[in-house]
Design a protein around this motif. Sequence first.
Motif, PDB file in Angstrom:
ATOM      1  N   TYR A   3       0.832  -1.204   0.000  1.00 30.12           N
ATOM      2  CA  TYR A   3       0.000   0.000   0.000  1.00 30.12           C
ATOM      3  C   TYR A   3       0.869   1.258   0.000  1.00 30.12           C
ATOM      4  CZ  TYR A   3      -3.672   3.244   1.609  1.00 30.12           C
ATOM      5  OH  TYR A   3      -4.555   4.296   1.734  1.00 30.12           O
ATOM      6  N   PHE A   4       1.823   1.325   0.932  1.00 29.29           N
ATOM      7  CA  PHE A   4       2.683   2.510   1.023  1.00 29.29           C
ATOM      8  C   PHE A   4       3.710   2.546  -0.102  1.00 29.29           C
ATOM      9  CE2 PHE A   4       1.176   2.464   5.476  1.00 29.29           C
ATOM     10  CZ  PHE A   4       0.731   3.777   5.540  1.00 29.29           C
ATOM     11  N   LEU A   5       4.096   1.386  -0.603  1.00 30.61           N
ATOM     12  CA  LEU A   5       5.039   1.342  -1.718  1.00 30.61           C
ATOM     13  C   LEU A   5       4.419   1.950  -2.973  1.00 30.61           C
ATOM     14  CD1 LEU A   5       7.871   0.359  -2.520  1.00 30.61           C
ATOM     15  CD2 LEU A   5       6.814  -1.800  -3.240  1.00 30.61           C
ATOM     16  N   ILE A   6       3.141   1.652  -3.210  1.00 35.23           N
ATOM     17  CA  ILE A   6       2.437   2.234  -4.352  1.00 35.23           C
ATOM     18  C   ILE A   6       2.354   3.747  -4.212  1.00 35.23           C
ATOM     19  CG2 ILE A   6       0.191   2.403  -5.515  1.00 35.23           C
ATOM     20  CD1 ILE A   6      -0.232  -0.564  -4.919  1.00 35.23           C
ATOM     21  N   PHE A   7       2.030   4.215  -3.014  1.00 34.03           N
ATOM     22  CA  PHE A   7       1.943   5.654  -2.788  1.00 34.03           C
ATOM     23  C   PHE A   7       3.293   6.349  -3.011  1.00 34.03           C
ATOM     24  CE2 PHE A   7      -2.200   6.099  -0.420  1.00 34.03           C
ATOM     25  CZ  PHE A   7      -2.647   7.144  -1.210  1.00 34.03           C
ATOM     26  N   ARG A   8       4.371   5.644  -2.650  1.00 30.05           N
ATOM     27  CA  ARG A   8       5.687   6.267  -2.798  1.00 30.05           C
ATOM     28  C   ARG A   8       6.152   6.257  -4.253  1.00 30.05           C
ATOM     29  NH1 ARG A   8      11.217   5.377   0.694  1.00 30.05           N
ATOM     30  NH2 ARG A   8      12.521   6.713  -0.597  1.00 30.05           N
ATOM     31  N   ALA A  49      -2.333   5.638  -7.735  1.00 30.66           N
ATOM     32  CA  ALA A  49      -3.186   5.374  -6.571  1.00 30.66           C
ATOM     33  C   ALA A  49      -4.490   6.161  -6.629  1.00 30.66           C
ATOM     34  CB  ALA A  49      -2.433   5.700  -5.287  1.00 30.66           C
ATOM     35  N   LEU A  50      -4.523   7.233  -7.430  1.00 28.87           N
ATOM     36  CA  LEU A  50      -5.717   8.072  -7.507  1.00 28.87           C
ATOM     37  C   LEU A  50      -6.601   7.733  -8.705  1.00 28.87           C
ATOM     38  CD1 LEU A  50      -4.073  11.512  -6.622  1.00 28.87           C
ATOM     39  CD2 LEU A  50      -5.312   9.940  -5.101  1.00 28.87           C
ATOM     40  N   THR A  51      -6.154   6.794  -9.550  1.00 27.56           N
ATOM     41  CA  THR A  51      -6.979   6.369 -10.687  1.00 27.56           C
ATOM     42  C   THR A  51      -8.059   5.417 -10.212  1.00 27.56           C
ATOM     43  OG1 THR A  51      -5.559   4.474 -11.199  1.00 27.56           O
ATOM     44  CG2 THR A  51      -4.987   6.597 -12.215  1.00 27.56           C
ATOM     45  N   GLY A  52      -8.973   5.074 -11.110  1.00 28.39           N
ATOM     46  CA  GLY A  52     -10.063   4.174 -10.748  1.00 28.39           C
ATOM     47  C   GLY A  52      -9.577   2.820 -10.266  1.00 28.39           C
ATOM     48  N   ILE A  53      -8.736   2.168 -11.081  1.00 26.35           N
ATOM     49  CA  ILE A  53      -8.210   0.860 -10.702  1.00 26.35           C
ATOM     50  C   ILE A  53      -7.276   0.985  -9.512  1.00 26.35           C
ATOM     51  CG2 ILE A  53      -6.304   1.037 -12.359  1.00 26.35           C
ATOM     52  CD1 ILE A  53      -8.138  -2.185 -11.255  1.00 26.35           C
ATOM     53  N   GLY A  54      -6.538   2.088  -9.446  1.00 29.66           N
ATOM     54  CA  GLY A  54      -5.637   2.316  -8.326  1.00 29.66           C
ATOM     55  C   GLY A  54      -6.391   2.438  -7.012  1.00 29.66           C
ATOM     56  N   THR A  55      -7.481   3.174  -7.045  1.00 31.44           N
ATOM     57  CA  THR A  55      -8.308   3.336  -5.847  1.00 31.44           C
ATOM     58  C   THR A  55      -8.848   1.989  -5.374  1.00 31.44           C
ATOM     59  OG1 THR A  55      -8.979   5.561  -6.525  1.00 31.44           O
ATOM     60  CG2 THR A  55     -10.355   4.452  -4.890  1.00 31.44           C
ATOM     61  N   PHE A  56      -9.265   1.150  -6.339  1.00 31.44           N
ATOM     62  CA  PHE A  56      -9.785  -0.176  -5.988  1.00 31.44           C
ATOM     63  C   PHE A  56      -8.698  -1.041  -5.365  1.00 31.44           C
ATOM     64  CE2 PHE A  56     -10.413  -4.655  -7.220  1.00 31.44           C
ATOM     65  CZ  PHE A  56     -11.566  -4.911  -6.504  1.00 31.44           C
ATOM     66  N   ILE A  57      -7.504  -1.015  -5.951  1.00 29.56           N
ATOM     67  CA  ILE A  57      -6.387  -1.811  -5.421  1.00 29.56           C
ATOM     68  C   ILE A  57      -6.023  -1.340  -4.014  1.00 29.56           C
ATOM     69  CG2 ILE A  57      -3.922  -2.295  -5.687  1.00 29.56           C
ATOM     70  CD1 ILE A  57      -4.371  -2.321  -8.707  1.00 29.56           C
TER      71      ILE A  57
END
Length: 215
Positions: free
Chosen positions: A108-113, A119-127
Motif C-alpha cells: 500500500y505505502f510502496l504504491i503511494f511512494r 493510486a488516484l486512478t479508478g483501478i488504483g483506488t480499488f487496489i
Amino acid sequence: MFNIDLEGLLSLVIAVVLAMSIHEMAHGLVSYWLGDPTAKMQGRISLNPFAHVDWLGVLCLLLFHFGWAKPVPIDASYYKDRKTGIIWTSFAGPFANFLLAFVCILIYFLIFRLTPQFALTGIGTFIMSTLSTSATLNIGFGLFNLIPVPPLDGSKILFAFLPDDQYYRFIEGSPFFMLVLILLIYMNVLNVPLAMLQNNILQFFINISSMILGL
C-alpha cells in the motif's frame, strides 16, 4: 432504492476469501513440513479459494463478522512430537494472516511512494481499498482465531501447559465450548479488546512499513 457500494463489497469479498485461504493453507503446509501428508493429498496446500472456502462461512463473516472456512484435515499421528506439532500447526494460520496483513500494508505505502498518481486512478483506488481492507481483516481474522476457546487455534496454543491427556481432551472441544464462543460473540464481549488489539497491530505494521520505506 438501494445504495450498494459494489466496489467496496468486492474488495471485502476478496479480502475475506484471501484471508481464509491463506489461513487454511498455512495450517496444511506446516503440517506437511512436520510429516503429515493428509492436507497435500487432499489438495489443501493451495491458495485456490475453492479448496478452502466455505461460502456459508464467508456470508456469515460479511454479514455478522463471524465466519469460518473448511477445516484442513490434520493427522497428528505423523508428528514426531504430537503436542508440539499441533501447537505449531495451529499457530501457522494466524501467523499467515498477520504476515499477509503486513505485506498488504507494505505494498500500500510502496504504491503511494512510487506511483502516487496511479493510486488516484479508478483501478488504483480499488487496489488501494482492497489492500487496506485485506490488512485490517487479516489482523482481525488472525486475532479471532487466537481466542483460547475450542475449536479456535488459540485453545491449542495457549493451553499447551496442560498435561497431555487433559490437553487433547480440551482441544477436541464440545458443544459447551461452542456455546460459550457464540455467547461471547452475541454479547459483543470480544468487540472492544479485539478492536483495541487490531488497531495496535495495524499501527505497528504501519510504523514498520514507514521505516522500511523511509516515509
